[in-house]
Design a protein around this motif. Structure first.
Motif, PDB file in Angstrom:
ATOM      1  N   SER A 385       0.838  -1.197   0.000  1.00 48.75           N
ATOM      2  CA  SER A 385       0.000   0.000   0.000  1.00 48.75           C
ATOM      3  C   SER A 385       0.877   1.253   0.000  1.00 48.75           C
ATOM      4  CB  SER A 385      -0.918   0.028   1.232  1.00 48.75           C
ATOM      5  OG  SER A 385      -1.915  -0.967   1.148  1.00 48.75           O
ATOM      6  N   THR A 386       0.391   2.289  -0.632  1.00 46.71           N
ATOM      7  CA  THR A 386       1.080   3.581  -0.633  1.00 46.71           C
ATOM      8  C   THR A 386       0.391   4.485   0.375  1.00 46.71           C
ATOM      9  OG1 THR A 386       1.657   3.336  -2.968  1.00 46.71           O
ATOM     10  CG2 THR A 386       1.791   5.553  -2.038  1.00 46.71           C
ATOM     11  N   ASP A 389       3.802   9.673   4.146  1.00 45.75           N
ATOM     12  CA  ASP A 389       5.085   9.552   4.835  1.00 45.75           C
ATOM     13  C   ASP A 389       5.200  10.529   5.994  1.00 45.75           C
ATOM     14  OD1 ASP A 389       7.523   8.365   5.267  1.00 45.75           O
ATOM     15  OD2 ASP A 389       8.616   9.682   3.905  1.00 45.75           O
ATOM     16  N   HIS A 413       8.858  -0.691   4.956  1.00 48.66           N
ATOM     17  CA  HIS A 413       8.502   0.440   4.093  1.00 48.66           C
ATOM     18  C   HIS A 413       9.738   0.941   3.356  1.00 48.66           C
ATOM     19  CE1 HIS A 413       9.992   2.752   7.576  1.00 48.66           C
ATOM     20  NE2 HIS A 413      10.095   3.798   6.766  1.00 48.66           N
ATOM     21  N   ARG A 415      11.182   4.041   0.445  1.00 49.33           N
ATOM     22  CA  ARG A 415      10.957   5.341  -0.182  1.00 49.33           C
ATOM     23  C   ARG A 415      11.630   5.449  -1.551  1.00 49.33           C
ATOM     24  NH1 ARG A 415      12.117   6.505   5.281  1.00 49.33           N
ATOM     25  NH2 ARG A 415      10.454   7.625   6.373  1.00 49.33           N
ATOM     26  N   LEU A 418       9.754   4.577  -5.100  1.00 44.92           N
ATOM     27  CA  LEU A 418       8.412   5.091  -5.359  1.00 44.92           C
ATOM     28  C   LEU A 418       8.495   6.264  -6.327  1.00 44.92           C
ATOM     29  CD1 LEU A 418       5.452   4.737  -4.563  1.00 44.92           C
ATOM     30  CD2 LEU A 418       5.810   6.421  -2.755  1.00 44.92           C
ATOM     31  N   THR A 420       6.079   8.293  -7.265  1.00 50.35           N
ATOM     32  CA  THR A 420       5.070   9.347  -7.077  1.00 50.35           C
ATOM     33  C   THR A 420       5.607  10.388  -6.104  1.00 50.35           C
ATOM     34  OG1 THR A 420       4.039   8.019  -5.347  1.00 50.35           O
ATOM     35  CG2 THR A 420       3.182   7.762  -7.575  1.00 50.35           C
ATOM     36  N   HIS A 424       4.914  10.409   0.080  1.00 48.81           N
ATOM     37  CA  HIS A 424       4.313   9.103   0.266  1.00 48.81           C
ATOM     38  C   HIS A 424       5.397   8.027   0.386  1.00 48.81           C
ATOM     39  CE1 HIS A 424       0.889  11.341  -1.389  1.00 48.81           C
ATOM     40  NE2 HIS A 424       0.140  10.467  -0.711  1.00 48.81           N
ATOM     41  N   VAL A 425       5.016   6.900   0.967  1.00 51.73           N
ATOM     42  CA  VAL A 425       5.920   5.774   1.136  1.00 51.73           C
ATOM     43  C   VAL A 425       5.150   4.491   0.859  1.00 51.73           C
ATOM     44  CG1 VAL A 425       5.400   5.593   3.595  1.00 51.73           C
ATOM     45  CG2 VAL A 425       7.529   4.642   2.727  1.00 51.73           C
ATOM     46  N   GLN A 426       5.836   3.535   0.292  1.00 48.76           N
ATOM     47  CA  GLN A 426       5.208   2.235   0.066  1.00 48.76           C
ATOM     48  C   GLN A 426       5.456   1.327   1.267  1.00 48.76           C
ATOM     49  OE1 GLN A 426       6.440   0.593  -3.721  1.00 48.76           O
ATOM     50  NE2 GLN A 426       4.515   1.244  -4.661  1.00 48.76           N
ATOM     51  N   TYR A 450      -6.261   3.356   0.378  1.00 48.00           N
ATOM     52  CA  TYR A 450      -4.925   3.573  -0.165  1.00 48.00           C
ATOM     53  C   TYR A 450      -4.809   2.922  -1.545  1.00 48.00           C
ATOM     54  CZ  TYR A 450      -4.168   3.848   4.916  1.00 48.00           C
ATOM     55  OH  TYR A 450      -4.265   4.139   6.253  1.00 48.00           O
ATOM     56  N   THR A 452      -3.442   0.222  -3.454  1.00 51.38           N
ATOM     57  CA  THR A 452      -3.021  -1.063  -2.880  1.00 51.38           C
ATOM     58  C   THR A 452      -2.929  -2.137  -3.951  1.00 51.38           C
ATOM     59  OG1 THR A 452      -4.002  -0.569  -0.718  1.00 51.38           O
ATOM     60  CG2 THR A 452      -3.632  -2.896  -1.232  1.00 51.38           C
TER      61      THR A 452
END
Length: 472
Positions: A385-386, A389, A413, A415, A418, A420, A424-426, A450, A452
Motif C-alpha cells: 500500500s502507498t 510519509d 517500508h 521510499r 516510489l 510518485t 508518500h511511502v510504500q 490507499y 493497494t
C-alpha cells in the motif's frame, strides 16, 4: 490433476495358503487372518509370480522376523480429516517408529538376513536421512558395523543422530548418487544395502500393509507415498495377495514424479522435471528397478501433487492431529485434500487408509512449510500500500488493520523506488487472517483507503520493483 491408472488384472497374485509357508510364514498367516478377503471380492487371476523378485511369503517371513524389533504402529480414524475430505480417513502412523520412519522395517529385515561373514565385515549405505538412521539404529542393536555416506546437503541433526547410534558417517558428494559411488569404490568389502530396491528392504516395507489390513479390515483404498518405490512395491504386493478388492494408490510430488515416468516408459527413467521439493524424502529421480517390477503389477493408480498441497497436508496434521510429519510422509494426505487428485466423488464415504511414513523434519524447514500452508489456506497474505510519509501515516494503516482483526507478521517500508510524491511511502505487509472471506473484507478496506496491490498481485509487483532496482 494428471493421473495414471496401472491396474492389470492379469498380473494379480494368488492368495498364499499357510500350508506352503515356513514356520515363520504360518505364524504370520494367523496374525493376518482377520483382514481376510472379502466375500464379494473378485478372485485374483493367476499371474507369472515366479518371475517377481519378491513374494508374499518373503513379506510374511519378514513380519515374523522383525516383530520384536519394530513397533506395531497405530492406525486410527481421524474425525477432523474425515469431515474435511468426506472420506473415512485412517492414519497409519509409522512415523512413530523409534527413528521416525517406516524405513526401520526394511533395515531390520535386511540386517537380520546377513550371513555371518557379512555381519563380520559390516554394511554400508548412502542416504540423506531416514534409511541411514534406521540402519544405524538397528545395526547398533545387532552389533553390526554400519557405514553411512551422506551428501553435503544432509541435515546436521540427522548426521549427529546417526553418529550417536555408533555408525561411521562419511560426508561426501552433492547428492546420494555421488555418495553411493564413493562407497562402492572405497568399501567394496561391505554389503551395500539399497534403501528402496533390495528385495529384503521391499519385503520389510510390505509388513506395514499387513498391519493396515489387520487394523482396518474393511478398507477400500490404501494411499502410499512414492519415492524410490520400495514401500509401495511391498505394500501393494501384500494388499493384492490378501485383499485384491482393496485399491492401492501411489502419490508422488509433481516436482519428481519418477514412478509415473517409469510407467509411461515401461522401465525406470528420470522424469522431465526433477526439482527440489518439500517432499524431499521422495525426491528419487529414478525408481528402483526391482521395486518397479513388483509395483507395476499391483498398483492400481499413481497421482502427483503440487507443493502447496504438500504444505497444506503438513499444516492439517499439525493443527488437527497434533502430528509433526515430514513433507514426504504427508504426501498421501495431500492428494485427498480439497483440489487434490483424489478429491473425488467416488471416494466420499469410503474407508481410506493413509500411510504417514516419516516424521523427520528440521524445525526450520517445518516453520517454512507451515508458512506455505497458511499462505495456501489464505490465512497468510501480503499486500503493498502507498501511505502518507508524514508522522502517523503508517500508524493509521496498522490501526485499520487491527480494527479488521488482522495481525501483522512482517512490515517493511521503502521510499527510494516510489515514482510518485515524495510525501508518500510504500508499505509492504505480511498479515495473518482468518481465511479467504476475511481477506476480501481487508482488501476492500485497503483499496478504499490507499492505492493497494493485494495478494498474488503484490508478489508480482514486488518482484518487478526488485528487477527495476537492479537495473538502476
Amino acid at each position: 490433476m494428471p493421473l495414471l491408472c496401472l491396474r492389470r488384472a492379469s498380473c494379480r497374485l494368488p492368495r498364499v495358503a499357510s500350508q506352503g509357508l515356513s514356520r515363520e510364514g504360518r505364524a504370520l498367516s494367523k496374525v493376518a487372518e482377520p483382514a481376510g478377503q472379502r466375500k464379494d471380492a473378485p478372485k485374483p487371476k493367476e499371474g507369472k509370480t515366479a518371475d517377481l523378485p519378491v513374494s508374499f511369503e518373503d513379506i510374511s517371513r519378514a513380519a515374523y522376523r522383525i516383530r520384536k524389533s519394530v513397533h506395531h504402529t497405530p492406525c486410527e480414524r481421524s474425525h477432523l480429516l474425515s469431515e474435511l475430505t468426506g472420506a473415512n480417513i485412517f492414519l497409519k502412523k509409522d512415523l512413530m517408529q523409534f527413528t521416525g520412519s517406516f524405513k526401520e522395517r526394511g533395515a531390520s529385515n535386511a540386517l537380520r538376513l546377513l550371513s555371518p561373514e557379512e555381519r563380520e565385515k559390516g554394511v554400508c549405505a548412502a542416504s540423506a536421512g531416514n534409511h541411514a538412521l534406521a540402519l544405524a539404529y538397528h545395526g547398533a542393536q545387532l552389533g553390526i558395523k554400519v557405514t553411512v555416506a551422506m551428501p553435503t546437503v544432509a541435515p546436521l541433526t540427522k548426521v549427529s543422530r546417526c553418529r550417536s547410534f555408533g555408525a561411521e558417517v562419511i560426508i561426501h558428494g552433492r547428492h546420494i548418487g555421488e555418495a553411493k559411488d564413493f562407497l562402492k569404490k572405497e568399501r567394496p568389502e561391505q554389503r551395500y544395502i539399497n534403501g528402496y530396491d533390495d528385495p529384503e528392504i521391499i519385503a520389510g516395507a510390505g509388513t506395514m500393509a499387513i498391519e493396515m489390513l489387520e487394523q482396518v479390515p474393511n478398507a477400500d483404498v490404501i494411499v502410499i507415498p512414492v519415492g524410490g518405490a520400495g514401500l509401495i512395491a511391498g505394500a501393494s504386493l501384500a494388499v493384492k495377495t490378501l485383499m485384491p478388492a482393496v485399491k492401492v494408490v501411489g502419490v508422488e510430488p509433481s516436482l519428481c514424479a519418477s514412478f509415473i515416468a517409469a510407467i509411461k516408459a515401461g522401465k525406470p527413467v528420470a522424469p522431465d522435471v526433477v526439482e527440489p521439493t518439500l517432499a524431499d524424502g521422495l525426491a528419487v529421480p529414478v525408481v528402483g528397478p526391482t521395486s518397479f517390477e513388483v509395483a507395476r503389477h499391483n498398483v492400481d493408480e499413481v497421482v502427483h501433487v503440487p507443493e502447496l498441497l504438500v504444505a497444506q497436508a503438513v499444516l492439517r496434521l499439525v493443527e488437527s492431529e497434533k502430528i509433526i510429519c515430514e513433507g514426504g510422509g504427508a504426501t498421501g494426505l495431500a492428494a485427498l485434500l480439497h483440489g487434490g487428485p483424489l478429491d473425488r466423488a467416488e471416494l466420499k464415504g469410503k474407508n481410506v487408509v493413509v500411510a504417514l511414513c516419516g516424521g523427520n523434519i528440521d524445525s526450520t524447514v517445518l516453520g517454512r512449510v507451515i508458512d506455505r500452508g497458511l499462505a495456501a489456506d489464505g490465512r497468510l497474505v501480503r499486500f503493498v500500500s502507498t501511505v502518507s510519509d508524514r508522522p502517523g501515516g503508517i500508524a493509521e494503516l496498522t490501526r485499520k488493520l487491527s480494527e479488521m482483526g488482522a495481525s501483522i507478521k512482517d512490515i517493511y517500508h521503502e521510499r527510494a523506488w516510489l515514482a510518485t510524491s515524495v510525501e508518500h511511502v510504500q508499505v509492504k505487509c505480511v498479515i495473518e487472517t482468518f481465511g479467504h472471506e476475511h481477506n476480501k473484507q481487508i482488501k476492500a478496506m485497503l483499496e478504499a483507503s490507499y492505492p493497494t496491490v493485494f495478494g498474488e498481485d503484490a508478489s508480482a509487483a514486488s518482484a518487478m520493483r526488485s528487477r527495476s532496482a537492479m537495473l538502476m
